[in-house]
Design an enzyme around this catalytic site. Structure first.
Site, short mmCIF file in Angstrom:
data_model
loop_
_atom_site.label_atom_id
_atom_site.label_comp_id
_atom_site.label_asym_id
_atom_site.label_seq_id
_atom_site.Cartn_x
_atom_site.Cartn_y
_atom_site.Cartn_z
N ASP A 140 0.86 -1.18 0.00
CA ASP A 140 0.00 0.00 0.00
C ASP A 140 0.90 1.23 0.00
O ASP A 140 1.23 1.77 1.05
CB ASP A 140 -0.91 -0.03 1.22
CG ASP A 140 -1.97 1.08 1.16
OD1 ASP A 140 -1.79 2.03 0.38
OD2 ASP A 140 -2.96 0.98 1.90
N ASP A 174 7.22 -6.13 -3.64
CA ASP A 174 6.61 -7.45 -3.50
C ASP A 174 7.64 -8.33 -2.82
O ASP A 174 8.62 -8.76 -3.44
CB ASP A 174 6.24 -8.01 -4.88
CG ASP A 174 5.58 -9.38 -4.80
OD1 ASP A 174 5.62 -10.01 -3.72
OD2 ASP A 174 5.03 -9.82 -5.82
N TYR A 219 -2.50 -20.12 7.60
CA TYR A 219 -1.97 -19.04 8.44
C TYR A 219 -1.27 -19.62 9.66
O TYR A 219 -0.17 -19.19 10.02
CB TYR A 219 -3.12 -18.12 8.87
CG TYR A 219 -2.67 -16.87 9.59
CD1 TYR A 219 -2.13 -15.79 8.88
CD2 TYR A 219 -2.79 -16.74 10.97
CE1 TYR A 219 -1.73 -14.64 9.53
CE2 TYR A 219 -2.40 -15.59 11.63
CZ TYR A 219 -1.87 -14.54 10.91
OH TYR A 219 -1.47 -13.39 11.56
N LYS A 260 2.76 -18.98 10.28
CA LYS A 260 3.23 -18.26 11.46
C LYS A 260 4.01 -19.17 12.42
O LYS A 260 4.95 -18.74 13.08
CB LYS A 260 2.04 -17.61 12.20
CG LYS A 260 1.41 -16.47 11.42
CD LYS A 260 2.41 -15.35 11.15
CE LYS A 260 1.75 -14.15 10.50
NZ LYS A 260 2.67 -13.01 10.32
N VAL A 316 -5.65 -7.53 16.86
CA VAL A 316 -5.27 -6.13 17.04
C VAL A 316 -6.27 -5.24 16.32
O VAL A 316 -6.67 -5.53 15.18
CB VAL A 316 -3.85 -5.87 16.49
CG1 VAL A 316 -3.44 -4.41 16.72
CG2 VAL A 316 -2.85 -6.82 17.14
N THR A 334 -7.23 -2.83 13.97
CA THR A 334 -6.74 -2.12 12.80
C THR A 334 -7.85 -2.16 11.74
O THR A 334 -8.87 -2.84 11.90
CB THR A 334 -5.49 -2.79 12.20
OG1 THR A 334 -5.85 -4.10 11.71
CG2 THR A 334 -4.37 -2.91 13.22
#
Length: 212
Positions: A1, A25, A117, A121, A150, A152
């Site tokens: 972004d 990237d 995920y 992680k 979190v 966001t």
């Protein structure tokens, strides 16, 4: 972004700091090399790397195609590895690397399915340990932070759902979500002299989730 990165860089510059916003990237080695070269060229040195990029796909394991699985691994694990290696090459006198892991890298979760995920992680946490041992003689400390959910824009839809939010908060003894500042404070500790003999560690910022 890139737009968001430029806004952050502008905020740093407005306070008299030095900042550079780049698009990269992190799954592409050549782009990583080029980005790090620009950082060193324009800012002069590299002392700290925070691997913060991540991708989540909430898909049941039996419904997940291999393209999606590999995409998650490419961003969450491969990208962190590529960035860490390039940073280490540019830290001849030592430095600090912090990987943003997750409580899902240490637990099986269970609230919703996202095996890719969890695996990425979990891999990142053990990559943290492996690099910490390998690079200790280079005076490069490698640690990780494992946040809970979190607040966001990334998690807004999830946390604003009253049913899901109730389930998530019930999993944390403190009954609160983390703010970005809570995670930033943990990162700041790990890269500071206060943690000068801390390496290979994963610091949970989780409201007690993992203590249950």
């Amino acid at each position: 972004d890139l737009d968001a990165a430029q806004l952050s860089a502008a905020a740093v510059l407005d306070k008299g700091g030095r900042a550079l916003a780049l698009r990269c990237d992190i799954t592409q080695k050549e782009e990583v090399i080029q980005a790090f070269a620009q950082v060193v060229d324009q800012l002069g040195s590299l002392d700290i790397l925070v691997n913060n990029a991540a991708l989540v796909k909430r898909v049941p394991a039996l419904d997940m195609d291999m393209e999606t699985w590999r995409q998650v691994m490419a961003v969450n694990l491969d990208g962190a590895f590529l960035c860490a290696c390039e940073a280490a090459r540019l830290m001849p006198h030592g430095g600090n690397i912090v990987n943003l892991a997750s409580i899902m890298g240490i637990s099986g979760g269970g609230t919703y399915p996202m095996a890719s995920y969890h695996a990425s992680k979990g891999g990142l946490i053990n990559l943290t340990r492996g690099l910490a041992v390998e690079w200790a003689e280079k005076k490069i400390r490698v640690n990780a932070v494992a946040p809970t959910w979190v607040r966001t824009e990334f998690t807004k839809a999830l946390l604003d759902d009253p049913v899901m939010s109730g389930k998530l908060l019930a999993l944390m003894p403190m009954g609160v979500y983390a703010d970005a500042e809570d995670v930033a404070a943990a990162v700041l500790y790990l890269v500071s002299p206060a943690a000068k003999v801390v390496t290979g560690h994963t610091l949970a910022v989780d409201g007690g989730f993992l203590a249950r």
